[in-house]
Design a protein around this motif. Structure first.
Motif, PDB file in Angstrom:
ATOM      1  N   GLU A  85       0.590  -1.556   0.166  1.00 31.24           N
ATOM      2  CA  GLU A  85      -0.152  -0.469  -0.020  1.00 31.24           C
ATOM      3  C   GLU A  85       0.990   1.059  -0.037  1.00 31.24           C
ATOM      4  N   ARG A  86       0.215   1.989  -0.078  1.00 36.50           N
ATOM      5  CA  ARG A  86       0.751   3.218  -0.406  1.00 36.50           C
ATOM      6  C   ARG A  86       1.038   4.325   0.731  1.00 36.50           C
ATOM      7  N   GLN A  87       2.079   5.160   0.844  1.00 29.59           N
ATOM      8  CA  GLN A  87       2.008   6.079   1.733  1.00 29.59           C
ATOM      9  C   GLN A  87       1.586   7.240   1.786  1.00 29.59           C
ATOM     10  N   TYR A  88       0.451   7.989   2.087  1.00 27.20           N
ATOM     11  CA  TYR A  88       0.431   9.357   1.678  1.00 27.20           C
ATOM     12  C   TYR A  88       0.952  10.291   3.091  1.00 27.20           C
ATOM     13  N   THR A  89       1.566  11.089   2.620  1.00 30.60           N
ATOM     14  CA  THR A  89       1.813  12.228   4.425  1.00 30.60           C
ATOM     15  C   THR A  89       0.156  13.263   4.030  1.00 30.60           C
ATOM     16  N   LYS A  90      -0.377  13.327   3.313  1.00 32.99           N
ATOM     17  CA  LYS A  90      -1.517  14.192   3.241  1.00 32.99           C
ATOM     18  C   LYS A  90      -2.655  13.335   2.568  1.00 32.99           C
ATOM     19  N   ARG A  91      -3.743  14.055   2.479  1.00 39.16           N
ATOM     20  CA  ARG A  91      -5.164  13.553   1.553  1.00 39.16           C
ATOM     21  C   ARG A  91      -4.579  13.190   0.357  1.00 39.16           C
ATOM     22  N   ALA A  92      -5.297  11.254  -0.201  1.00 36.72           N
ATOM     23  CA  ALA A  92      -5.115  11.481  -1.157  1.00 36.72           C
ATOM     24  C   ALA A  92      -6.457  12.514  -2.082  1.00 36.72           C
ATOM     25  N   GLY A  93      -5.943  12.761  -2.843  1.00 37.88           N
ATOM     26  CA  GLY A  93      -7.235  12.721  -4.401  1.00 37.88           C
ATOM     27  C   GLY A  93      -7.111  14.897  -4.103  1.00 37.88           C
ATOM     28  N   ARG A  94      -8.183  15.488  -5.119  1.00 40.77           N
ATOM     29  CA  ARG A  94      -8.612  16.835  -5.094  1.00 40.77           C
ATOM     30  C   ARG A  94      -8.753  17.505  -4.817  1.00 40.77           C
ATOM     31  N   PRO A  95      -8.464  18.899  -4.198  1.00 38.33           N
ATOM     32  CA  PRO A  95      -8.987  19.662  -3.165  1.00 38.33           C
ATOM     33  C   PRO A  95      -9.962  20.019  -3.140  1.00 38.33           C
ATOM     34  N   PHE A  96     -11.081  20.024  -1.754  1.00 37.69           N
ATOM     35  CA  PHE A  96     -12.503  20.199  -1.956  1.00 37.69           C
ATOM     36  C   PHE A  96     -12.191  21.900  -3.001  1.00 37.69           C
ATOM     37  N   ALA A  97     -13.581  22.141  -2.830  1.00 39.74           N
ATOM     38  CA  ALA A  97     -13.693  23.792  -4.331  1.00 39.74           C
ATOM     39  C   ALA A  97     -14.320  24.258  -3.064  1.00 39.74           C
ATOM     40  N   TYR A  98     -14.859  23.665  -1.867  1.00 40.87           N
ATOM     41  CA  TYR A  98     -15.469  24.895  -1.144  1.00 40.87           C
ATOM     42  C   TYR A  98     -14.738  24.389   0.225  1.00 40.87           C
ATOM     43  N   SER A  99     -14.803  25.074   0.816  1.00 40.54           N
ATOM     44  CA  SER A  99     -14.518  24.958   2.286  1.00 40.54           C
ATOM     45  C   SER A  99     -15.125  24.397   3.570  1.00 40.54           C
ATOM     46  N   SER A 100     -15.315  23.914   4.529  1.00 37.21           N
ATOM     47  CA  SER A 100     -15.627  23.561   4.983  1.00 37.21           C
ATOM     48  C   SER A 100     -15.184  23.410   7.181  1.00 37.21           C
ATOM     49  N   THR A 101     -15.654  23.230   8.192  1.00 37.04           N
ATOM     50  CA  THR A 101     -14.893  23.748   9.192  1.00 37.04           C
ATOM     51  C   THR A 101     -14.520  22.162   9.974  1.00 37.04           C
ATOM     52  N   ILE A 102     -15.144  20.843   8.889  1.00 35.50           N
ATOM     53  CA  ILE A 102     -14.371  19.674   8.781  1.00 35.50           C
ATOM     54  C   ILE A 102     -13.518  19.329   8.624  1.00 35.50           C
ATOM     55  N   GLN A 103     -12.732  19.092   9.551  1.00 34.51           N
ATOM     56  CA  GLN A 103     -11.013  18.654   9.230  1.00 34.51           C
ATOM     57  C   GLN A 103     -10.938  17.043   8.131  1.00 34.51           C
ATOM     58  N   ARG A 104     -10.115  17.159   7.486  1.00 37.19           N
ATOM     59  CA  ARG A 104      -9.772  15.766   6.231  1.00 37.19           C
ATOM     60  C   ARG A 104      -8.256  15.655   6.462  1.00 37.19           C
TER      61      ARG A 104
END
Length: 638
Positions: A85-104
């Protein structure tokens, strides 16, 4: 590789390398090390490539078959190594288009453990909740905190939270579709509805002689044979099918619930001559070649129904030397040939039959199909027999797996022809049985009573030549009734059978008083008797009220007679002239005659008066007509 399977980038890189190879691949120079080095340097300058790249092209061309496609890039080796499995240091995938109070955040080993626990706890359970529900439960349990004001759990937004996409990704990564069905619905459901279907029902049968038997509820409401205004409900239909040939070999139709009694009807039909059965039971003529199947199988396949695992059936198959084989519980697909025929037959005849239930049955606004019933049990059975004859003789099995021998002998995949072919080859080990043997082994046995009125059985009375010759009924009136064992055909109450010895039977028929029941089945007769008892119970109140009213009328008449008699009493007693009864009888007769004559004379006078009145009216009408006629003639003269 096919050109259609290649991407544009792969084709571009391959063609570029191919041009390089075409320039440097000069025989025999390319095989001489010193000259090869010079060719590589020339190509490096011409195509602006490093000598290392040109050497890689040449090595790949030699190592992979010396064809153009040998120069394709190894894109299939790109990415992570298989199984790691790949090891990621940050969340994979494209960034969210809209900001939210929920952290990923990127998935960690701790989060993977939480996801797996949540799936096992909230998704892989028998209640079959949705994946969204499991995700919500995970968030509530692991990523929430208690609110001090409302005491409800709320999201802990100070920490990162797993997204639904991450949750879904790891679910799809860890669990194959078969594993999910196994965990959520169980192995039985998977084997029944989701397993691969790569075999054929004929593989296990090894030739004709393996009969599958099953029952279902008919899709039509029926009426009584005795009174068509009485609806007797839906019938129970048993079918017996030879798995190898797909031929329907037996039928049982009745209104009694699925039981050993109903099963005996189907087995008796399976083993007996179908032409005789149709003539005797249904008053229906068929040819011997239309349904020439009256054999005992070597194996009977059932589905563990209560009547199919009973001691009663065990005794039958042991007497007939038939091997009993039961499928697993809730596994109807293991005898799919029989199950499918129920659907095929009922679907075929449904549009033709009034009273047949449709898809809107029991739904709001749906029709009441009970009110449309017109067919009785005998007529419905005749229709089923006609359907069986069609499917046995004219149903072309387009997907039937013909064997090599069948193909060589040009056997058409029609059930009756496949059955006859198997019968000729002798691979079914089939046997036949006489009607007497069927009565002994298949027909149910019960107790009858010899009475002065006849042999009493099932609320009917029977007689036979042996009983008349030996004067059973006279002896019963003199010495009293006695019991005896009889065998009976549940499909017809016309006859019962008395076993005289191990080989002979005495056939008993209905006495003339009960001839109207000759074509009635036993279940219909029982149903009729129950209806009569129900009608009697419903009429009991009216009967009691009638008896009470009768008693009151009699008492009233007697009371009036007593009061009139008191008018002729002397000193409280009424003198009775009991010496001259004959003379008094004659005087009373003369009085009655005079009264009757007076009534006749009165009627004749009334008829004459009516005639006179009618004649008078006719004269009046005629006079008016003449008067009007004269007025018309006078007007014409003027």
């Amino acid at each position: 590789m096919n050109e259609e399977d290649l991407s544009e980038l792969e084709i571009e890189k391959r063609d570029k390398a191919w041009k390089v190879i075409n320039q440097i691949y000069i025989i025999p120079d390319i095989l001489i090390p010193k000259r090869r080095s010079e060719l590589i340097k020339m190509a490096s300058k011409s195509f602006s490539l490093s000598t290392k790249t040109v050497r890689q092209y040449l090595k790949r061309y030699w190592a992979r078959g010396m064809v153009k496609n040998a120069l394709l890039p190894d894109f299939n080796n790109c990415g992570k190594q298989w199984g790691k499995e790949r090891q990621y240091t940050k969340r994979a995938g494209r960034p969210f288009a809209y900001s939210s109070t929920i952290q990923r955040a990127a998935i960690t080993d701790e989060w993977k453990k939480i996801i797996r626990i949540s799936l096992e706890k909230y998704y892989f359970i028998r209640s079959k909740p949705s994946l969204k529900y499991a995700y919500q439960q995970m968030v509530k349990e692991y990523f929430s905190k208690e609110d001090e004001k409302s005491s409800y759990k709320v999201l802990d937004v100070e920490k990162p939270i797993i997204s639904y996409d991450q949750f879904y990704y790891w679910y799809r990564k860890w669990y194959k579709p078969e594993d999910a069905i196994h965990k959520r619905e169980g192995r039985r459901e998977f084997l029944q509805n989701y397993r691969a279907i790569t075999g054929s029902a004929t593989e296990d049968s090894m030739g004709i002689g393996t009969y599958a038997i099953d029952a279902t509820i008919g899709d039509i409401y029926l009426v009584s044979s005795l009174d068509r205004n009485i609806v007797i409900g839906r019938s129970v239909v048993y079918l017996c099918v030879d798995i190898f040939s797909r031929a329907i070999v037996g039928l049982g139709v009745g209104i009694e619930n699925m039981s050993g009694h109903s099963l005996r009807v189907a087995l008796a039909n399976t083993f007996e001559n179908k032409k005789d059965f149709c003539k005797r039971t249904l008053d229906m003529e068929i040819g011997n070649e239309e349904w020439p199947i009256h054999y005992i199988p070597h194996t009977l396949l059932a589905d563990r129904g209560s009547e199919l695992i009973s001691n009663e059936l065990t005794q039958i198959v042991e007497n007939l030397n038939v091997r009993m084989q039961n499928t697993g519980s809730y596994r109807p697909e293991l005898k799919s040939v029989c199950e499918k025929y129920f659907h095929i037959v009922q679907q075929h005849i449904g549009p033709f039959l009034p009273g047949a239930i449709q898809k809107d049955y029991m739904k709001r606004g749906g029709q009441d199909y009970r009110k449309k019933a017109v067919l009785n049990l005998n007529e419905y059975t005749q229709i089923l027999v006609r359907c069986i004859l069609f499917y046995n003789n004219h149903n072309f099995l387009s997907d039937y797996p013909l064997t090599q021998n069948m193909i060589e002998e040009k056997v058409r995949p029609i059930p009756i022809e496949v059955f006859k072919w198997g019968l000729q080859k002798g691979n079914g080990q089939l046997r036949t049985m006489s009607l007497d043997a069927i009565r002994s082994n298949i027909y149910p046995k019960s107790q009858a009573t010899v009475t002065p009125k006849g042999i009493h059985f099932g609320n009917l009375y029977y007689t036979c030549s042996k009983a008349v010759k030996e004067r059973w009924f006279s002896n019963a009136r003199i010495q009293g009734n006695w019991k005896m064992e009889v065998y009976y055909d549940p499909q017809s109450v016309a006859t019962i059978y008395i076993r005289i010895d191990r080989k002979n039977y005495e056939v008993c028929s209905l006495i003339e008083q009960y001839e109207m029941y000759r074509n009635v089945k036993e279940e219909e007769l029982v149903s009729l008797k129950e209806n009569l008892r129900q009608q009697k119970a419903e009429y009991e109140e009216a009967q009691m009220n009638g008896a009470i009213q009768l008693a009151q009328d009699i008492e009233s008449i007697v009371k009036q007679a007593k009061e009139k008699t008191k008018d002729h009493s002397l000193n409280g007693e009424v003198p009775k002239d009991i010496k001259n009864i004959r003379e008094n009888r004659e005087k009373e007769r003369e009085v009655l005659k005079r009264e009757q004559q007076a009534e006749i004379d009165q009627k004749n006078i009334g008829k004459q008066l009516n005639k006179v009145n009618h004649d008078t009216e006719s004269v009046k009408v005629l006079n008016i007509f003449r008067k009007k006629q004269k007025e018309v003639l006078r007007d014409e003269d003027n």
